[in-house]
Design an enzyme around this catalytic site. Structure first.
Site, short mmCIF file in Angstrom:
data_model
loop_
_atom_site.label_atom_id
_atom_site.label_comp_id
_atom_site.label_asym_id
_atom_site.label_seq_id
_atom_site.Cartn_x
_atom_site.Cartn_y
_atom_site.Cartn_z
CG HIS A 49 36.26 12.17 40.21
ND1 HIS A 49 37.27 12.56 39.38
CD2 HIS A 49 36.22 10.82 40.15
CE1 HIS A 49 37.82 11.49 38.80
NE2 HIS A 49 37.20 10.43 39.26
CB SER A 109 31.27 35.74 62.79
OG SER A 109 31.08 37.03 62.26
CE LYS A 119 30.32 32.25 59.54
NZ LYS A 119 30.31 31.49 58.30
CD GLU A 172 38.37 28.27 57.88
OE1 GLU A 172 37.62 28.58 56.98
OE2 GLU A 172 38.37 28.85 58.98
#
Ligand code: ARG
Length: 462
Positions: free
Chosen positions: A159, A280, A286, A293
């Site tokens: 979980h 970025s 970043k 992704e």
């Protein structure tokens, strides 16, 4: 006969509508089947000669012509015209243009329906091997990385809450297990699809004396299909193949999700190599895990193909329908996507580092040793359900002043349960728990080494 004239030119009045020509063609998708189409045609021609349906001289013309066409396509010298509709018509027309009358005999006893069913199976057989090789490479990357972390412990989650300590290697090897099932699933798919539909014609077979076993043998099929109506319309294997691709995607997507989370400042468990991050356009600090992704995102594409394939099959009347032409775009998309994701995942895995210091510094958070303490009590004769209650209240007791189980005094422990003795401290702390796992397949230090040895041996043979 003009160059783009079709075999059914005599049946249909006038030329086809321009829009229809563009709509019906599949050449833009099925060109990549050309090698398989040619191999299938050579086997068919060979069999026609064996059955005296064409002469040896005709066979030679056909074979030589097809080999030349194959070379022209490979060299980019072939002239593609969408008027040919598909790869089968394009190659047949080119053959006729090259060798004339003999070429007109190639399609004897054959339809594009059994031809395309044969081509996709041949293509898929090879594609399965390519995917399996990529799976193996990805597995090897995981095993190699696991070898670096066979002693280091991390939290195991359920979980997404801290559950029990696990060795990092065992976490990594969980993906090797998943990929192994993917490997076997593809193998099974390959066994089931390796049946020759060639010779089933349009739907009913033929009155000509074709030897289907000969073409099946030449093409390396393990058997022939025994029902022509089914054989020309069966695309179960396409749905199954895309399902297998979908499960690979699901597995890689879970890996991606883990590592996207693990690479956040909040977790700080892994460092994804710069080569697999982007920055970025606005925020100069970043390091974004875009490759991961995209692995996660591309799963949507593969699932889309599965849904599309199943929907194409649904509700079609028996026998071949042109709907089936839509199979290839999804089969190819799924396999291309999964190939790319496997390559990407392997590269990322090969260059990822686990921040073991940071992970172990936080290991005492979250009572990872609570279950082991319960099991310690079982060892002292306390019934499991009672032990569970004792440790539950101990955890609540510790939480009040933010302590860990390992710093609670023996007197306090005894206050909760008389069965607790001084040796209890050996069972506390995440690292010591990980060294005490006793069951086969557990996520402990001993088991990690066994699992690494097993997979090194197993994958070394592939
Ligand atoms: N391009 C077609 C396909 O991919 C080949 C079969 C067409 N057959 C037919 N009778 N129209 O399925």
């Amino acid at each position: 006969m003009g160059n783009t004239e079709k075999s059914w030119e005599k049946r249909l009045a006038g030329g086809p509508d321009e829009v229809a020509v563009g709509f019906v063609e599949s050449l833009s998708v099925d060109t990549r089947l050309y090698k398989y189409d040619i191999v299938g045609s050579i086997a068919h021609a060979q069999m026609l000669a064996e059955q005296k349906l064409i002469s040896k001289a005709e066979l030679k013309l056909i074979k030589d012509g097809l080999v030349e066409i194959s070379e022209e396509i490979a060299a980019g010298r072939f002239e593609w015209r969408k008027e040919y509709e598909d790869i089968h018509m394009a190659i047949e027309a080119a053959l006729i243009a090259k060798v004339g009358q003999a070429g007109k005999k190639l399609h004897t006893g054959r339809s594009r329906n059994d031809q395309v069913a044969t081509d996709i199976r041949l293509w898929m057989r090879d594609e399965i091997e390519i995917l399996q090789a990529k799976i193996t490479l990805a597995q090897k990357a995981f095993v190699k990385l696991a070898g670096k972390y066979s002693e280091d412990v991390m939290p195991g989650y359920t979980h997404l809450q801290r559950a029990q300590p696990i060795v990092i290697a065992c976490y990594l090897l969980s993906f090797v297990e998943q990929l192994e099932r993917d490997f076997v699933r593809l193998k099974n798919c390959g066994v089931l699809l390796n049946i020759s539909p060639l010779g089933c014609g349009a739907v009913a077979g033929t009155t000509l004396p074709l030897d289907r076993k000969s073409t099946a043998k030449q093409l390396g099929f393990s058997d022939i299909s025994y029902n022509s109506v089914d054989a020309v319309s069966d695309r179960d294997f396409c749905a199954e193949f895309i399902f297998d691709c979908s499960v690979i995607s699901a597995h890689l997507s879970r890996l991606a999700e883990d590592w996207i989370i693990f690479s956040t400042n909040e977790f700080g468990f892994v460092r994804i190599d710069d080569a697999y991050c982007t920055s970025s356009s606005m925020m100069p600090q970043k390091r974004n895990p875009d490759m991961l992704e995209l692995i996660r995102g591309k799963t949507g594409r593969v699932y889309g193909s599965l849904t599309a394939m199943l929907t194409i099959l649904k509700g079609q009347p028996s026998g071949y329908n042109r709907d089936l032409q839509e199979d290839k775009v999804h089969v190819f998309s799924a396999s291309d996507t999964v190939e790319a994701c496997l390559d990407m995942a392997r590269a990322v895995v090969s260059h990822t580092k686990f921040k073991t210091k940071r992970i172990s510094a936080g290991l005492d958070e979250g009572f990872l040793d609570a279950t082991a303490l319960t099991e310690y009590l079982v060892g002292k004769g306390v019934a499991f359900r009672e032990a569970h209650g004792v440790v539950g209240s101990l955890v609540a007791y510790c939480e009040k002043d933010g302590r860990k189980l390992s710093v609670v005094s023996l007197d306090e422990l005894k206050g909760h349960c008389g069965a607790i003795e001084a040796d209890v401290y050996d069972s506390l702390g995440a690292a010591s728990v990980a060294s005490r796992y006793a069951t086969e397949g557990a996520a402990g230090t001993k088991q990690a080494k066994d699992q690494i040895a097993y997979w090194t041996r197993e994958l070394g043979q592939r």
